[in-house]
Scaffold this motif. Structure first.
Motif, PDB file in Angstrom:
ATOM      1  N   ILE A 178       1.481 -11.250 -13.924  1.00 37.67           N
ATOM      2  CA  ILE A 178       2.276 -10.422 -13.022  1.00 37.67           C
ATOM      3  C   ILE A 178       1.379  -9.416 -12.305  1.00 37.67           C
ATOM      4  CG2 ILE A 178       4.153  -8.732 -12.875  1.00 37.67           C
ATOM      5  CD1 ILE A 178       5.401 -10.180 -15.312  1.00 37.67           C
ATOM      6  N   ALA A 179       0.406  -8.851 -13.019  1.00 38.53           N
ATOM      7  CA  ALA A 179      -0.518  -7.904 -12.396  1.00 38.53           C
ATOM      8  C   ALA A 179      -1.329  -8.585 -11.293  1.00 38.53           C
ATOM      9  CB  ALA A 179      -1.440  -7.299 -13.448  1.00 38.53           C
ATOM     10  N   ASP A 180      -1.769  -9.810 -11.534  1.00 36.14           N
ATOM     11  CA  ASP A 180      -2.497 -10.558 -10.502  1.00 36.14           C
ATOM     12  C   ASP A 180      -1.618 -10.775  -9.279  1.00 36.14           C
ATOM     13  OD1 ASP A 180      -4.770 -10.709 -12.081  1.00 36.14           O
ATOM     14  OD2 ASP A 180      -4.332 -12.737 -12.813  1.00 36.14           O
ATOM     15  N   ASP A 181      -0.365 -11.179  -9.504  1.00 38.39           N
ATOM     16  CA  ASP A 181       0.575 -11.378  -8.400  1.00 38.39           C
ATOM     17  C   ASP A 181       0.831 -10.070  -7.656  1.00 38.39           C
ATOM     18  OD1 ASP A 181       0.831 -14.051  -8.979  1.00 38.39           O
ATOM     19  OD2 ASP A 181       2.754 -13.847 -10.007  1.00 38.39           O
ATOM     20  N   MET A 182       0.939  -8.975  -8.413  1.00 39.48           N
ATOM     21  CA  MET A 182       1.209  -7.679  -7.799  1.00 39.48           C
ATOM     22  C   MET A 182       0.053  -7.269  -6.885  1.00 39.48           C
ATOM     23  SD  MET A 182       2.248  -4.082  -9.624  1.00 39.48           S
ATOM     24  CE  MET A 182       0.635  -3.715 -10.279  1.00 39.48           C
ATOM     25  N   ILE A 183      -1.165  -7.479  -7.335  1.00 41.80           N
ATOM     26  CA  ILE A 183      -2.333  -7.129  -6.517  1.00 41.80           C
ATOM     27  C   ILE A 183      -2.361  -7.972  -5.246  1.00 41.80           C
ATOM     28  CG2 ILE A 183      -4.858  -7.216  -6.447  1.00 41.80           C
ATOM     29  CD1 ILE A 183      -4.724  -6.485  -9.499  1.00 41.80           C
ATOM     30  N   SER A 184      -2.086  -9.260  -5.381  1.00 41.10           N
ATOM     31  CA  SER A 184      -2.065 -10.141  -4.201  1.00 41.10           C
ATOM     32  C   SER A 184      -0.980  -9.720  -3.217  1.00 41.10           C
ATOM     33  CB  SER A 184      -1.826 -11.591  -4.625  1.00 41.10           C
ATOM     34  OG  SER A 184      -2.848 -12.036  -5.459  1.00 41.10           O
ATOM     35  N   THR A 185       0.195  -9.400  -3.733  1.00 35.86           N
ATOM     36  CA  THR A 185       1.307  -8.990  -2.877  1.00 35.86           C
ATOM     37  C   THR A 185       0.988  -7.675  -2.184  1.00 35.86           C
ATOM     38  OG1 THR A 185       2.843 -10.086  -4.391  1.00 35.86           O
ATOM     39  CG2 THR A 185       3.787  -8.543  -2.826  1.00 35.86           C
ATOM     40  N   ALA A 186       0.409  -6.730  -2.908  1.00 35.84           N
ATOM     41  CA  ALA A 186       0.047  -5.447  -2.308  1.00 35.84           C
ATOM     42  C   ALA A 186      -1.006  -5.625  -1.220  1.00 35.84           C
ATOM     43  CB  ALA A 186      -0.449  -4.494  -3.381  1.00 35.84           C
ATOM     44  N   ALA A 187      -1.960  -6.527  -1.432  1.00 36.76           N
ATOM     45  CA  ALA A 187      -2.986  -6.777  -0.423  1.00 36.76           C
ATOM     46  C   ALA A 187      -2.369  -7.333   0.854  1.00 36.76           C
ATOM     47  CB  ALA A 187      -4.041  -7.730  -0.969  1.00 36.76           C
ATOM     48  N   VAL A 188      -1.414  -8.224   0.711  1.00 34.58           N
ATOM     49  CA  VAL A 188      -0.723  -8.770   1.883  1.00 34.58           C
ATOM     50  C   VAL A 188       0.068  -7.664   2.579  1.00 34.58           C
ATOM     51  CG1 VAL A 188       1.060 -10.382   2.659  1.00 34.58           C
ATOM     52  CG2 VAL A 188      -0.635 -11.121   0.979  1.00 34.58           C
ATOM     53  N   ALA A 189       0.716  -6.816   1.802  1.00 32.33           N
ATOM     54  CA  ALA A 189       1.503  -5.720   2.378  1.00 32.33           C
ATOM     55  C   ALA A 189       0.611  -4.760   3.153  1.00 32.33           C
ATOM     56  CB  ALA A 189       2.254  -4.972   1.276  1.00 32.33           C
ATOM     57  N   ILE A 190      -0.561  -4.480   2.625  1.00 34.30           N
ATOM     58  CA  ILE A 190      -1.481  -3.567   3.307  1.00 34.30           C
ATOM     59  C   ILE A 190      -1.916  -4.145   4.644  1.00 34.30           C
ATOM     60  CG2 ILE A 190      -3.817  -2.600   3.186  1.00 34.30           C
ATOM     61  CD1 ILE A 190      -3.275  -2.189   0.163  1.00 34.30           C
ATOM     62  N   ASP A 191      -2.133  -5.446   4.691  1.00 33.49           N
ATOM     63  CA  ASP A 191      -2.582  -6.099   5.920  1.00 33.49           C
ATOM     64  C   ASP A 191      -1.461  -6.342   6.927  1.00 33.49           C
ATOM     65  OD1 ASP A 191      -5.170  -6.144   4.988  1.00 33.49           O
ATOM     66  OD2 ASP A 191      -5.012  -8.162   4.160  1.00 33.49           O
ATOM     67  N   THR A 192      -0.217  -6.095   6.531  1.00 37.01           N
ATOM     68  CA  THR A 192       0.920  -6.321   7.428  1.00 37.01           C
ATOM     69  C   THR A 192       1.036  -5.154   8.401  1.00 37.01           C
ATOM     70  OG1 THR A 192       2.049  -7.546   5.701  1.00 37.01           O
ATOM     71  CG2 THR A 192       3.403  -6.746   7.507  1.00 37.01           C
ATOM     72  N   THR A 193       1.234  -5.473   9.660  1.00 40.72           N
ATOM     73  CA  THR A 193       1.327  -4.444  10.694  1.00 40.72           C
ATOM     74  C   THR A 193       2.689  -3.757  10.671  1.00 40.72           C
ATOM     75  OG1 THR A 193       1.110  -3.997  13.052  1.00 40.72           O
ATOM     76  CG2 THR A 193       2.106  -6.091  12.443  1.00 40.72           C
ATOM     77  N   VAL A 194       2.717  -2.511  11.142  1.00 41.05           N
ATOM     78  CA  VAL A 194       3.979  -1.779  11.239  1.00 41.05           C
ATOM     79  C   VAL A 194       4.345  -1.517  12.699  1.00 41.05           C
ATOM     80  CG1 VAL A 194       3.802  -0.679   8.986  1.00 41.05           C
ATOM     81  CG2 VAL A 194       2.810   0.455  10.972  1.00 41.05           C
ATOM     82  N   GLU A 195       3.666  -2.204  13.599  1.00 43.72           N
ATOM     83  CA  GLU A 195       3.876  -1.958  15.020  1.00 43.72           C
ATOM     84  C   GLU A 195       5.101  -2.671  15.585  1.00 43.72           C
ATOM     85  OE1 GLU A 195       0.246  -2.497  17.145  1.00 43.72           O
ATOM     86  OE2 GLU A 195      -0.863  -1.271  15.724  1.00 43.72           O
TER      87      GLU A 195
END
Length: 102
Positions: free
Chosen positions: A16-33
């Protein structure tokens, strides 16, 4: 709780921690524009929050088992029942998160 169950919980926490890190990395790279980008980012951070909750629940069970925190219940039987309920809830939540990410 049996030793094999404790090991399963530890492995589940790591996955779950591995999945959480991957998901957070994708979220960080997602634009808010864009509106869609903001929605995607919020959705992904919601998943990360849920994953963190599952990890916290599993860790609480491990801490009770190891004696790091005192048990909730007065008797061993009721404590084991409580731990089993926590494990079941955490496994169900983990399965839902994995299904959502698949």
């Amino acid at each position: 709780m049996r030793d094999d169950q404790v090991e399963r919980i530890k492995l589940l926490s790591e996955e779950i921690a591995d999945d959480m890190i991957s998901t957070a990395a994708v979220a960080i790279d997602t634009t808010v524009e864009t509106k869609v980008g903001r929605g995607d980012k919020a959705f992904l951070y919601g998943i990360v929050k849920n994953q963190a909750g599952v990890i916290a629940t599993l860790q609480r069970v491990l801490d009770v088992k190891s004696g790091a925190i005192p048990p909730i219940s007065a008797t061993q039987a009721t404590q084991e029942k409580y731990e089993q309920q926590l494990i079941k809830k955490a496994e169900e939540a983990a399965a839902k998160l994995k299904q959502r990410l698949s």
